[in-house]
Design a protein around this motif. Structure first.
Motif, PDB file in Angstrom:
ATOM      1  N   UNK A 117       0.837  -1.207   0.000  1.00  0.00           N
ATOM      2  CA  UNK A 117       0.000   0.000   0.000  1.00  0.00           C
ATOM      3  C   UNK A 117       0.870   1.255   0.000  1.00  0.00           C
ATOM      4  N   UNK A 118       1.862   1.268   0.869  1.00  0.00           N
ATOM      5  CA  UNK A 118       2.729   2.444   0.957  1.00  0.00           C
ATOM      6  C   UNK A 118       3.459   2.702  -0.358  1.00  0.00           C
ATOM      7  N   UNK A 119       3.979   1.648  -0.944  1.00  0.00           N
ATOM      8  CA  UNK A 119       4.715   1.835  -2.202  1.00  0.00           C
ATOM      9  C   UNK A 119       3.800   2.281  -3.341  1.00  0.00           C
ATOM     10  N   UNK A 120       2.634   1.681  -3.418  1.00  0.00           N
ATOM     11  CA  UNK A 120       1.712   2.047  -4.502  1.00  0.00           C
ATOM     12  C   UNK A 120       1.294   3.501  -4.399  1.00  0.00           C
ATOM     13  N   UNK A 121       0.956   3.935  -3.180  1.00  0.00           N
ATOM     14  CA  UNK A 121       0.534   5.328  -3.018  1.00  0.00           C
ATOM     15  C   UNK A 121       1.703   6.276  -3.266  1.00  0.00           C
ATOM     16  N   UNK A 122       2.888   5.810  -2.913  1.00  0.00           N
ATOM     17  CA  UNK A 122       4.067   6.631  -3.178  1.00  0.00           C
ATOM     18  C   UNK A 122       4.299   6.798  -4.684  1.00  0.00           C
ATOM     19  N   UNK A 123       4.064   5.728  -5.424  1.00  0.00           N
ATOM     20  CA  UNK A 123       4.291   5.775  -6.866  1.00  0.00           C
ATOM     21  C   UNK A 123       3.164   6.473  -7.615  1.00  0.00           C
ATOM     22  N   UNK A 124       1.943   6.396  -7.082  1.00  0.00           N
ATOM     23  CA  UNK A 124       0.782   6.869  -7.846  1.00  0.00           C
ATOM     24  C   UNK A 124       0.140   8.140  -7.304  1.00  0.00           C
ATOM     25  N   UNK A 125       0.577   8.587  -6.131  1.00  0.00           N
ATOM     26  CA  UNK A 125      -0.028   9.793  -5.578  1.00  0.00           C
ATOM     27  C   UNK A 125      -1.295   9.513  -4.815  1.00  0.00           C
ATOM     28  N   UNK A 126      -2.347   9.127  -5.498  1.00  0.00           N
ATOM     29  CA  UNK A 126      -3.563   8.732  -4.797  1.00  0.00           C
ATOM     30  C   UNK A 126      -4.232   7.572  -5.503  1.00  0.00           C
ATOM     31  N   UNK A 127      -4.822   6.709  -4.713  1.00  0.00           N
ATOM     32  CA  UNK A 127      -5.545   5.557  -5.263  1.00  0.00           C
ATOM     33  C   UNK A 127      -6.722   5.248  -4.354  1.00  0.00           C
ATOM     34  N   UNK A 128      -7.711   4.558  -4.894  1.00  0.00           N
ATOM     35  CA  UNK A 128      -8.803   4.086  -4.040  1.00  0.00           C
ATOM     36  C   UNK A 128      -8.703   2.574  -3.889  1.00  0.00           C
ATOM     37  N   UNK A 129      -9.399   2.060  -2.885  1.00  0.00           N
ATOM     38  CA  UNK A 129      -9.224   0.668  -2.502  1.00  0.00           C
ATOM     39  C   UNK A 129      -9.372  -0.324  -3.625  1.00  0.00           C
ATOM     40  N   UNK A 130     -10.462  -0.260  -4.288  1.00  0.00           N
ATOM     41  CA  UNK A 130     -10.728  -1.215  -5.366  1.00  0.00           C
ATOM     42  C   UNK A 130      -9.634  -1.170  -6.432  1.00  0.00           C
ATOM     43  N   UNK A 131      -9.154   0.037  -6.670  1.00  0.00           N
ATOM     44  CA  UNK A 131      -8.093   0.234  -7.655  1.00  0.00           C
ATOM     45  C   UNK A 131      -6.803  -0.481  -7.220  1.00  0.00           C
TER      46      UNK A 131
END
Lengths: 113, 113
Positions: free
Chosen positions: A15-29
DNA sequence: CAATAATACATCATAATTCTATGTATTGCA
DNA sequence: TGCAATACATAGAATTATGATGTATTATTG
Protein backbone atom coordinates in the motif's frame (compact mmCIF):
# COMPACT_ATOMS: atom_id res chain seq x y z
CA UNK A 1 -2.09 -17.50 -5.54
CA UNK A 2 0.38 -18.10 -2.75
CA UNK A 3 -0.33 -19.78 0.56
CA UNK A 4 -1.96 -17.10 2.65
CA UNK A 5 0.74 -16.93 5.24
CA UNK A 6 3.44 -15.95 2.77
CA UNK A 7 1.55 -12.75 2.08
CA UNK A 8 1.56 -11.70 5.70
CA UNK A 9 3.64 -8.64 6.25
CA UNK A 10 3.64 -7.41 2.67
CA UNK A 11 0.22 -5.76 2.50
CA UNK A 12 1.17 -2.52 4.24
CA UNK A 13 4.44 -2.18 2.32
CA UNK A 14 2.48 -2.72 -0.90
CA UNK A 15 0.00 0.00 0.00
CA UNK A 16 2.73 2.44 0.96
CA UNK A 17 4.72 1.84 -2.20
CA UNK A 18 1.71 2.05 -4.50
CA UNK A 19 0.53 5.33 -3.02
CA UNK A 20 4.07 6.63 -3.18
CA UNK A 21 4.29 5.77 -6.87
CA UNK A 22 0.78 6.87 -7.85
CA UNK A 23 -0.03 9.79 -5.58
CA UNK A 24 -3.56 8.73 -4.80
CA UNK A 25 -5.55 5.56 -5.26
CA UNK A 26 -8.80 4.09 -4.04
CA UNK A 27 -9.22 0.67 -2.50
CA UNK A 28 -10.73 -1.22 -5.37
CA UNK A 29 -8.09 0.23 -7.65
CA UNK A 30 -5.32 -1.09 -5.41
CA UNK A 31 -6.73 -4.60 -5.52
CA UNK A 32 -6.91 -4.55 -9.32
CA UNK A 33 -3.50 -2.99 -9.70
CA UNK A 34 -1.75 -5.57 -7.53
CA UNK A 35 -3.56 -8.38 -9.28
CA UNK A 36 -2.43 -7.11 -12.68
CA UNK A 37 1.15 -6.27 -11.75
CA UNK A 38 1.67 -9.65 -10.10
CA UNK A 39 0.23 -11.54 -13.06
CA UNK A 40 -2.67 -12.67 -10.92
CA UNK A 41 -0.41 -14.18 -8.28
CA UNK A 42 -1.14 -11.74 -5.46
CA UNK A 43 -4.87 -11.43 -4.92
CA UNK A 44 -5.54 -9.04 -2.08
CA UNK A 45 -8.99 -9.60 -0.65
CA UNK A 46 -11.21 -6.64 0.04
CA UNK A 47 -11.72 -8.03 3.51
CA UNK A 48 -7.97 -7.60 4.00
CA UNK A 49 -7.42 -4.34 2.23
CA UNK A 50 -10.12 -2.13 3.69
CA UNK A 51 -9.27 -2.85 7.32
CA UNK A 52 -5.61 -2.30 6.51
CA UNK A 53 -6.33 1.05 4.85
CA UNK A 54 -8.42 2.07 7.85
CA UNK A 55 -5.65 1.11 10.24
CA UNK A 56 -2.98 3.00 8.30
CA UNK A 57 -5.27 6.03 8.25
CA UNK A 58 -5.94 5.81 11.96
CA UNK A 59 -2.19 5.56 12.59
CA UNK A 60 -1.59 8.73 10.59
CA UNK A 61 0.14 7.27 7.53
CA UNK A 62 -2.71 7.97 5.11
CA UNK A 63 -5.37 10.60 4.57
CA UNK A 64 -8.56 10.25 2.62
CA UNK A 65 -10.59 12.19 0.13
CA UNK A 66 -14.13 11.16 -0.76
CA UNK A 67 -15.11 11.72 -4.37
CA UNK A 68 -18.56 11.20 -5.80
CA UNK A 69 -18.58 9.32 -9.08
CA UNK A 70 -22.16 9.32 -10.28
CA UNK A 71 -24.11 8.29 -7.20
CA UNK A 72 -21.29 6.18 -5.82
CA UNK A 73 -18.67 7.31 -3.33
CA UNK A 74 -15.07 6.58 -4.14
CA UNK A 75 -12.58 6.99 -1.32
CA UNK A 76 -9.12 8.07 -2.36
CA UNK A 77 -6.10 7.55 -0.13
CA UNK A 78 -2.82 9.40 -0.21
CA UNK A 79 0.31 9.44 1.97
CA UNK A 80 0.69 11.95 4.78
CA UNK A 81 4.11 13.31 5.72
CA UNK A 82 4.47 10.51 8.23
CA UNK A 83 3.39 8.06 5.55
CA UNK A 84 6.04 9.31 3.13
CA UNK A 85 8.72 8.79 5.73
CA UNK A 86 7.56 5.23 6.22
CA UNK A 87 7.85 4.23 2.57
CA UNK A 88 11.58 3.68 2.24
CA UNK A 89 12.09 1.65 5.43
CA UNK A 90 9.10 -0.56 4.65
CA UNK A 91 10.12 -1.17 1.05
CA UNK A 92 13.76 -1.72 1.94
CA UNK A 93 12.87 -4.31 4.51
CA UNK A 94 10.91 -6.30 1.97
CA UNK A 95 13.70 -6.02 -0.58
CA UNK A 96 16.25 -7.23 1.96
CA UNK A 97 13.95 -10.00 3.00
CA UNK A 98 13.58 -11.01 -0.61
CA UNK A 99 17.36 -11.18 -0.94
CA UNK A 100 17.57 -13.34 2.17
CA UNK A 101 14.97 -15.73 0.74
CA UNK A 102 17.17 -16.01 -2.30
CA UNK A 103 20.09 -17.05 -0.11
CA UNK A 104 18.12 -19.50 1.99
CA UNK A 105 16.28 -21.19 -0.85
CA UNK A 106 18.94 -21.21 -3.52
CA UNK A 107 20.81 -24.37 -4.45
CA UNK A 108 22.79 -25.88 -1.57
CA UNK A 109 26.55 -25.67 -1.62
CA UNK A 110 28.12 -29.04 -2.32
CA UNK A 111 31.71 -30.17 -1.98
CA UNK A 112 32.14 -29.63 -5.70
CA UNK A 113 30.56 -26.24 -6.14
CA UNK B 1 15.79 -9.39 12.15
CA UNK B 2 12.72 -8.87 10.04
CA UNK B 3 9.30 -7.84 11.23
CA UNK B 4 7.74 -11.01 12.56
CA UNK B 5 4.98 -11.19 10.02
CA UNK B 6 7.33 -11.37 7.05
CA UNK B 7 8.64 -14.68 8.30
CA UNK B 8 5.23 -16.30 8.33
CA UNK B 9 4.97 -19.08 5.84
CA UNK B 10 8.67 -19.72 5.43
CA UNK B 11 9.39 -21.82 8.53
CA UNK B 12 8.07 -25.12 7.20
CA UNK B 13 9.73 -24.66 3.78
CA UNK B 14 12.99 -23.90 5.59
CA UNK B 15 12.75 -27.07 7.65
CA UNK B 16 11.91 -29.21 4.63
CA UNK B 17 14.74 -27.81 2.57
CA UNK B 18 17.33 -28.10 5.34
CA UNK B 19 16.46 -31.71 6.05
CA UNK B 20 16.48 -32.43 2.35
CA UNK B 21 19.98 -30.96 2.04
CA UNK B 22 21.43 -32.40 5.24
CA UNK B 23 19.70 -35.74 5.72
CA UNK B 24 19.11 -35.37 9.43
CA UNK B 25 19.26 -32.48 11.86
CA UNK B 26 18.14 -31.72 15.39
CA UNK B 27 16.15 -28.71 16.44
CA UNK B 28 18.83 -26.63 18.05
CA UNK B 29 21.07 -27.29 15.05
CA UNK B 30 18.39 -25.95 12.68
CA UNK B 31 18.12 -22.71 14.65
CA UNK B 32 21.88 -22.18 14.54
CA UNK B 33 22.18 -23.13 10.91
CA UNK B 34 19.49 -20.71 9.75
CA UNK B 35 20.97 -17.95 11.87
CA UNK B 36 24.40 -18.47 10.33
CA UNK B 37 23.29 -18.93 6.73
CA UNK B 38 21.10 -15.82 6.86
CA UNK B 39 23.88 -13.70 8.39
CA UNK B 40 21.88 -13.36 11.57
CA UNK B 41 18.85 -11.98 9.77
CA UNK B 42 16.50 -14.91 10.29
CA UNK B 43 16.35 -15.86 13.94
CA UNK B 44 13.97 -18.75 14.41
CA UNK B 45 12.79 -18.92 17.98
CA UNK B 46 12.74 -22.23 19.78
CA UNK B 47 9.16 -21.48 20.71
CA UNK B 48 8.42 -21.45 16.98
CA UNK B 49 10.61 -24.28 15.80
CA UNK B 50 9.74 -27.08 18.19
CA UNK B 51 5.97 -26.81 17.73
CA UNK B 52 6.52 -26.70 13.97
CA UNK B 53 8.71 -29.82 14.05
CA UNK B 54 6.10 -31.60 16.14
CA UNK B 55 3.35 -30.60 13.72
CA UNK B 56 5.30 -31.78 10.67
CA UNK B 57 6.02 -35.06 12.42
CA UNK B 58 2.39 -35.56 13.35
CA UNK B 59 1.38 -34.82 9.77
CA UNK B 60 3.75 -37.50 8.52
CA UNK B 61 6.41 -35.35 6.86
CA UNK B 62 9.16 -36.08 9.39
CA UNK B 63 10.32 -38.96 11.54
CA UNK B 64 12.49 -38.77 14.62
CA UNK B 65 15.42 -40.58 16.14
CA UNK B 66 16.46 -39.95 19.72
CA UNK B 67 20.19 -40.05 20.36
CA UNK B 68 21.84 -39.84 23.75
CA UNK B 69 24.81 -37.49 23.86
CA UNK B 70 26.31 -37.79 27.29
CA UNK B 71 23.32 -37.55 29.60
CA UNK B 72 21.39 -35.35 27.22
CA UNK B 73 18.85 -36.44 24.65
CA UNK B 74 19.18 -35.11 21.16
CA UNK B 75 16.24 -35.57 18.81
CA UNK B 76 17.12 -35.93 15.17
CA UNK B 77 14.57 -35.32 12.43
CA UNK B 78 14.62 -36.65 8.88
CA UNK B 79 12.19 -36.55 5.95
CA UNK B 80 9.75 -39.39 5.36
CA UNK B 81 8.70 -40.35 1.83
CA UNK B 82 5.80 -37.96 2.12
CA UNK B 83 8.19 -35.31 3.38
CA UNK B 84 10.50 -35.74 0.41
CA UNK B 85 7.59 -35.25 -1.96
CA UNK B 86 6.68 -32.03 -0.21
CA UNK B 87 10.11 -30.41 -0.59
CA UNK B 88 10.00 -29.28 -4.19
CA UNK B 89 6.50 -27.73 -4.14
CA UNK B 90 7.23 -25.90 -0.89
CA UNK B 91 10.58 -24.57 -2.04
CA UNK B 92 9.29 -23.64 -5.47
CA UNK B 93 6.44 -21.66 -4.01
CA UNK B 94 8.84 -19.60 -1.93
CA UNK B 95 11.14 -19.04 -4.88
CA UNK B 96 8.21 -17.90 -7.02
CA UNK B 97 7.00 -15.70 -4.23
CA UNK B 98 10.44 -14.19 -3.97
CA UNK B 99 10.40 -13.41 -7.69
CA UNK B 100 7.00 -11.78 -7.33
CA UNK B 101 8.29 -9.60 -4.50
CA UNK B 102 11.04 -8.51 -6.83
CA UNK B 103 8.48 -7.42 -9.37
CA UNK B 104 6.20 -5.66 -6.91
CA UNK B 105 8.91 -3.82 -5.04
CA UNK B 106 11.28 -2.98 -7.84
CA UNK B 107 11.54 0.55 -9.19
CA UNK B 108 8.31 1.82 -10.69
CA UNK B 109 8.07 2.18 -14.44
CA UNK B 110 8.10 5.82 -15.48
CA UNK B 111 7.25 7.38 -18.82
CA UNK B 112 10.97 7.58 -19.55
CA UNK B 113 12.06 4.11 -18.52
C1' DC C 1 35.59 -23.82 41.68
C1' DA C 2 31.63 -21.22 41.20
C1' DA C 3 28.94 -18.66 38.28
C1' DT C 4 27.50 -17.95 33.73
C1' DA C 5 26.68 -19.08 28.98
C1' DA C 6 25.57 -22.41 25.76
C1' DT C 7 23.30 -26.62 24.54
C1' DA C 8 18.78 -28.97 24.09
C1' DC C 9 14.40 -30.02 24.74
C1' DA C 10 9.29 -28.50 25.72
C1' DT C 11 4.55 -25.97 26.22
C1' DC C 12 1.02 -22.34 26.48
C1' DA C 13 -1.11 -17.94 26.19
C1' DT C 14 -0.71 -13.97 23.33
C1' DA C 15 -0.19 -11.15 19.31
C1' DA C 16 -0.54 -10.01 14.59
C1' DT C 17 -2.41 -10.41 10.24
C1' DT C 18 -5.23 -12.02 6.50
C1' DC C 19 -9.30 -14.43 4.92
C1' DT C 20 -14.18 -15.97 4.59
C1' DA C 21 -18.56 -14.74 4.79
C1' DT C 22 -21.76 -11.45 4.62
C1' DG C 23 -23.93 -7.11 3.63
C1' DT C 24 -25.32 -2.81 0.93
C1' DA C 25 -25.62 -0.21 -3.26
C1' DT C 26 -24.55 1.56 -8.01
C1' DT C 27 -23.24 0.87 -12.79
C1' DG C 28 -22.38 -1.49 -17.20
C1' DC C 29 -23.42 -5.07 -20.36
C1' DA C 30 -25.55 -8.88 -22.80
C1' DT D 1 -33.96 -7.88 -17.12
C1' DG D 2 -30.62 -10.23 -14.89
C1' DC D 3 -25.81 -10.84 -14.05
C1' DA D 4 -21.15 -9.17 -13.54
C1' DA D 5 -18.33 -5.62 -12.17
C1' DT D 6 -17.52 -1.67 -9.33
C1' DA D 7 -17.04 0.10 -4.55
C1' DC D 8 -17.43 0.37 -0.03
C1' DA D 9 -17.68 -2.00 4.88
C1' DT D 10 -17.38 -5.24 9.13
C1' DA D 11 -17.00 -9.27 12.21
C1' DG D 12 -15.66 -13.76 13.39
C1' DA D 13 -12.44 -17.47 12.14
C1' DA D 14 -8.06 -19.30 11.01
C1' DT D 15 -3.19 -19.48 10.91
C1' DT D 16 1.28 -18.95 12.52
C1' DA D 17 5.25 -17.12 15.04
C1' DT D 18 6.62 -15.19 19.41
C1' DG D 19 7.38 -14.33 24.45
C1' DA D 20 7.51 -16.22 28.68
C1' DT D 21 8.55 -19.85 31.23
C1' DG D 22 10.36 -24.27 32.63
C1' DT D 23 13.79 -28.25 33.10
C1' DA D 24 18.33 -30.12 32.74
C1' DT D 25 23.15 -30.96 31.06
C1' DT D 26 27.67 -29.31 29.52
C1' DA D 27 31.31 -25.97 28.60
C1' DT D 28 33.69 -21.82 29.68
C1' DT D 29 35.75 -18.36 32.24
C1' DG D 30 36.99 -15.29 35.93
Amino acid sequence: MYSRELLKGILKPIILKLLNDHGKMYGYEIVQHVKASSQGKVLIKEGSLYPSLHALTKEGYLETEAVMVGNRTRKYYRLTGKGKEAVAPAVNEVIEFQATLSTLFGKPKTALS
